[in-house]
Design a protein around this motif. Structure first.
Motif, mmCIF file in Angstrom:
data_model
loop_
_atom_site.group_PDB
_atom_site.id
_atom_site.type_symbol
_atom_site.label_atom_id
_atom_site.label_comp_id
_atom_site.label_asym_id
_atom_site.label_seq_id
_atom_site.Cartn_x
_atom_site.Cartn_y
_atom_site.Cartn_z
ATOM 1 N N VAL A 38 0.835 -1.200 0.000
ATOM 2 C CA VAL A 38 0.000 0.000 0.000
ATOM 3 C C VAL A 38 0.869 1.250 0.000
ATOM 4 O O VAL A 38 0.594 2.210 -0.734
ATOM 5 N N PHE A 39 1.923 1.249 0.807
ATOM 6 C CA PHE A 39 2.832 2.398 0.822
ATOM 7 C C PHE A 39 3.451 2.620 -0.560
ATOM 8 O O PHE A 39 3.509 3.755 -1.047
ATOM 9 N N ILE A 40 3.912 1.554 -1.193
ATOM 10 C CA ILE A 40 4.539 1.668 -2.520
ATOM 11 C C ILE A 40 3.548 2.227 -3.533
ATOM 12 O O ILE A 40 3.894 3.115 -4.335
ATOM 13 N N LEU A 41 2.320 1.733 -3.512
ATOM 14 C CA LEU A 41 1.309 2.211 -4.458
ATOM 15 C C LEU A 41 0.947 3.673 -4.194
ATOM 16 O O LEU A 41 0.806 4.465 -5.141
ATOM 17 N N ASP A 42 0.829 4.046 -2.917
ATOM 18 C CA ASP A 42 0.550 5.446 -2.580
ATOM 19 C C ASP A 42 1.715 6.339 -2.996
ATOM 20 O O ASP A 42 1.521 7.479 -3.435
ATOM 21 N N PHE A 43 2.930 5.825 -2.861
ATOM 22 C CA PHE A 43 4.129 6.555 -3.279
ATOM 23 C C PHE A 43 4.130 6.763 -4.792
ATOM 24 O O PHE A 43 4.360 7.870 -5.286
ATOM 25 N N LEU A 44 3.848 5.694 -5.539
ATOM 26 C CA LEU A 44 3.888 5.755 -6.998
ATOM 27 C C LEU A 44 2.822 6.673 -7.576
ATOM 28 O O LEU A 44 3.053 7.325 -8.598
ATOM 29 N N LYS A 45 1.660 6.737 -6.925
ATOM 30 C CA LYS A 45 0.619 7.611 -7.470
ATOM 31 C C LYS A 45 0.960 9.089 -7.258
ATOM 32 O O LYS A 45 0.342 9.959 -7.877
ATOM 33 N N GLY A 46 1.950 9.362 -6.420
ATOM 34 C CA GLY A 46 2.490 10.711 -6.323
ATOM 35 C C GLY A 46 3.645 10.931 -7.283
ATOM 36 O O GLY A 46 3.788 11.996 -7.881
ATOM 37 N N TYR A 47 4.444 9.899 -7.459
ATOM 38 C CA TYR A 47 5.654 10.005 -8.279
ATOM 39 C C TYR A 47 5.363 10.066 -9.781
ATOM 40 O O TYR A 47 5.863 10.943 -10.495
ATOM 41 N N LEU A 48 4.559 9.136 -10.264
ATOM 42 C CA LEU A 48 4.371 8.973 -11.710
ATOM 43 C C LEU A 48 3.750 10.185 -12.413
ATOM 44 O O LEU A 48 4.275 10.620 -13.448
ATOM 45 N N PRO A 49 2.652 10.761 -11.906
ATOM 46 C CA PRO A 49 2.069 11.909 -12.616
ATOM 47 C C PRO A 49 3.034 13.084 -12.726
ATOM 48 O O PRO A 49 3.053 13.791 -13.735
ATOM 49 N N VAL A 50 3.845 13.297 -11.694
ATOM 50 C CA VAL A 50 4.761 14.442 -11.681
ATOM 51 C C VAL A 50 5.946 14.203 -12.613
ATOM 52 O O VAL A 50 6.318 15.076 -13.396
ATOM 53 N N ILE A 51 6.522 13.019 -12.559
ATOM 54 C CA ILE A 51 7.699 12.743 -13.385
ATOM 55 C C ILE A 51 7.336 12.723 -14.865
ATOM 56 O O ILE A 51 8.132 13.110 -15.727
ATOM 57 N N LEU A 52 6.113 12.310 -15.184
ATOM 58 C CA LEU A 52 5.672 12.269 -16.583
ATOM 59 C C LEU A 52 5.285 13.652 -17.098
ATOM 60 O O LEU A 52 5.427 13.927 -18.295
ATOM 61 N N SER A 53 4.807 14.517 -16.219
ATOM 62 C CA SER A 53 4.343 15.834 -16.661
ATOM 63 C C SER A 53 5.472 16.665 -17.245
ATOM 64 O O SER A 53 5.258 17.470 -18.157
ATOM 65 N N ASP A 54 6.686 16.491 -16.752
ATOM 66 C CA ASP A 54 7.835 17.236 -17.266
ATOM 67 C C ASP A 54 8.056 16.932 -18.744
ATOM 68 O O ASP A 54 8.251 17.839 -19.562
ATOM 69 N N SER A 55 8.008 15.662 -19.111
ATOM 70 C CA SER A 55 8.198 15.264 -20.507
ATOM 71 C C SER A 55 7.039 15.734 -21.378
ATOM 72 O O SER A 55 7.229 16.134 -22.528
ATOM 73 N N PHE A 75 -14.815 12.214 -0.101
ATOM 74 C CA PHE A 75 -13.791 13.241 0.086
ATOM 75 C C PHE A 75 -13.122 13.170 1.455
ATOM 76 O O PHE A 75 -12.745 14.174 2.047
ATOM 77 N N LYS A 76 -12.991 11.938 1.956
ATOM 78 C CA LYS A 76 -12.227 11.686 3.179
ATOM 79 C C LYS A 76 -11.200 10.614 2.857
ATOM 80 O O LYS A 76 -11.544 9.517 2.422
ATOM 81 N N GLY A 77 -9.922 10.937 3.031
ATOM 82 C CA GLY A 77 -8.886 9.987 2.653
ATOM 83 C C GLY A 77 -7.757 9.880 3.654
ATOM 84 O O GLY A 77 -7.968 10.043 4.858
ATOM 85 N N GLY A 78 -6.561 9.629 3.145
ATOM 86 C CA GLY A 78 -5.390 9.471 3.998
ATOM 87 C C GLY A 78 -4.782 10.808 4.369
ATOM 88 O O GLY A 78 -5.374 11.866 4.141
ATOM 89 N N LYS A 79 -3.577 10.750 4.903
ATOM 90 C CA LYS A 79 -2.932 11.973 5.395
ATOM 91 C C LYS A 79 -1.867 12.501 4.445
ATOM 92 O O LYS A 79 -1.240 13.513 4.709
ATOM 93 N N GLY A 80 -1.661 11.805 3.336
ATOM 94 C CA GLY A 80 -0.866 12.346 2.245
ATOM 95 C C GLY A 80 0.632 12.187 2.342
ATOM 96 O O GLY A 80 1.358 12.698 1.494
ATOM 97 N N VAL A 81 1.133 11.470 3.337
ATOM 98 C CA VAL A 81 2.579 11.403 3.546
ATOM 99 C C VAL A 81 3.276 10.592 2.442
ATOM 100 O O VAL A 81 4.239 11.056 1.828
ATOM 101 N N ALA A 82 2.798 9.372 2.186
ATOM 102 C CA ALA A 82 3.439 8.534 1.177
ATOM 103 C C ALA A 82 3.323 9.153 -0.208
ATOM 104 O O ALA A 82 4.285 9.141 -0.996
ATOM 105 N N THR A 83 2.157 9.699 -0.529
ATOM 106 C CA THR A 83 1.958 10.328 -1.837
ATOM 107 C C THR A 83 2.825 11.567 -1.986
ATOM 108 O O THR A 83 3.416 11.801 -3.043
ATOM 109 N N THR A 84 2.933 12.355 -0.925
ATOM 110 C CA THR A 84 3.807 13.526 -0.959
ATOM 111 C C THR A 84 5.261 13.112 -1.143
ATOM 112 O O THR A 84 6.026 13.775 -1.855
ATOM 113 N N ALA A 85 5.653 12.002 -0.520
ATOM 114 C CA ALA A 85 7.021 11.498 -0.688
ATOM 115 C C ALA A 85 7.294 11.169 -2.151
ATOM 116 O O ALA A 85 8.374 11.466 -2.677
#
Length: 221
Positions: A57-74, A114-124
């Motif tokens: 779950v941590f890895i998936l929450d991390f990736l959903k923060g990482y992938l959109p941002v890293i792809l947007s640059d390209s 509209f109630k979710g997690g605390k955003g730490v893994a996704t922010t990472a």
């Protein structure tokens, strides 16, 4: 270009809104919002379901923060037709909008009222995509705070502050003459906003710490 960017930001929000922790709970026949800290984040998944479920779950929450941002640059490089200076500002603004949409998706998911997690893994994940030095400073801050206080919530709050400091270091704002008006200012503003959001999302943890009922590292109590 504008329509595409808007659709991309919406897609980033929807990706961030996928409640992997909640889904992990459902796969085990429980509603995670009724157990442990009542949160759908990876920490509560570890506490309630164990590391076997918490780590993925941590890895998936991390990736959903990482992938959109890293792809947007390209994507910006592919679609932009403006000058170099304008592209720099465009990248900073779009990166911030995509990053914030992803974090908001996790913390206020449309799939759970509209109630979710605390955003730490996704922010990472977002930090890793924006700047590895900034991510490394935030991670080091989190680890040190966890070892000192043994509260994941305290570590997360401390790390949120650390990422702002890390952003200032990564983008050279602490150097002589570094405080200039440039595109990275937008990213620093984003970091401050997310740090505030993380702290607000941990207000219930702060209350429990003050009352002595906040569980320490991976405690099932």
């Amino acid at each position: 270009m504008i329509t595409f960017v808007i659709l991309y930001i919406v897609a980033a929000y929807l990706l961030g809104a996928i409640p992997f922790g909640y889904l992990a709970g459902r796969l085990n026949g429980i509603d995670l919002r009724e157990h442990g800290s009542h949160n759908i984040g990876a920490t509560n998944v570890v506490r309630v379901l164990g590391k076997t479920w918490g780590i993925p779950v941590f890895i998936l929450d991390f990736l959903k923060g990482y992938l959109p941002v890293i792809l947007s640059d390209s994507i910006i490089d592919m679609w932009a037709t403006c000058g170099t200076g304008e592209i720099a500002w465009l990248k900073a603004i779009v990166l911030v909008l995509v990053s914030f949409a992803t974090v908001l998706g996790h913390t206020y998911t449309c799939f759970l009222g509209f109630k979710g997690g605390k955003g730490v893994a996704t922010t990472a994940g977002v930090l890793m995509a924006l700047s590895f030095p900034m991510f490394a400073i935030a991670l080091a801050t989190w680890v040190v705070a966890l070892l000192l206080f043994r509260y994941v919530s305290v570590a997360s709050i401390t790390s949120a502050i650390g990422m702002v400091v890390g952003g200032g270091y990564a983008y050279g704002f602490f150097k002589p003459g570094g405080l200039t008006w440039r595109p990275e200012v937008v990213i620093i503003g984003f970091l401050v906003a997310v740090a505030a959001l993380v702290i607000v999302r941990h207000r219930s943890n702060i209350v429990r710490i003050m009352s002595g009922t906040e569980p320490k590292v991976f405690s099932r109590k």
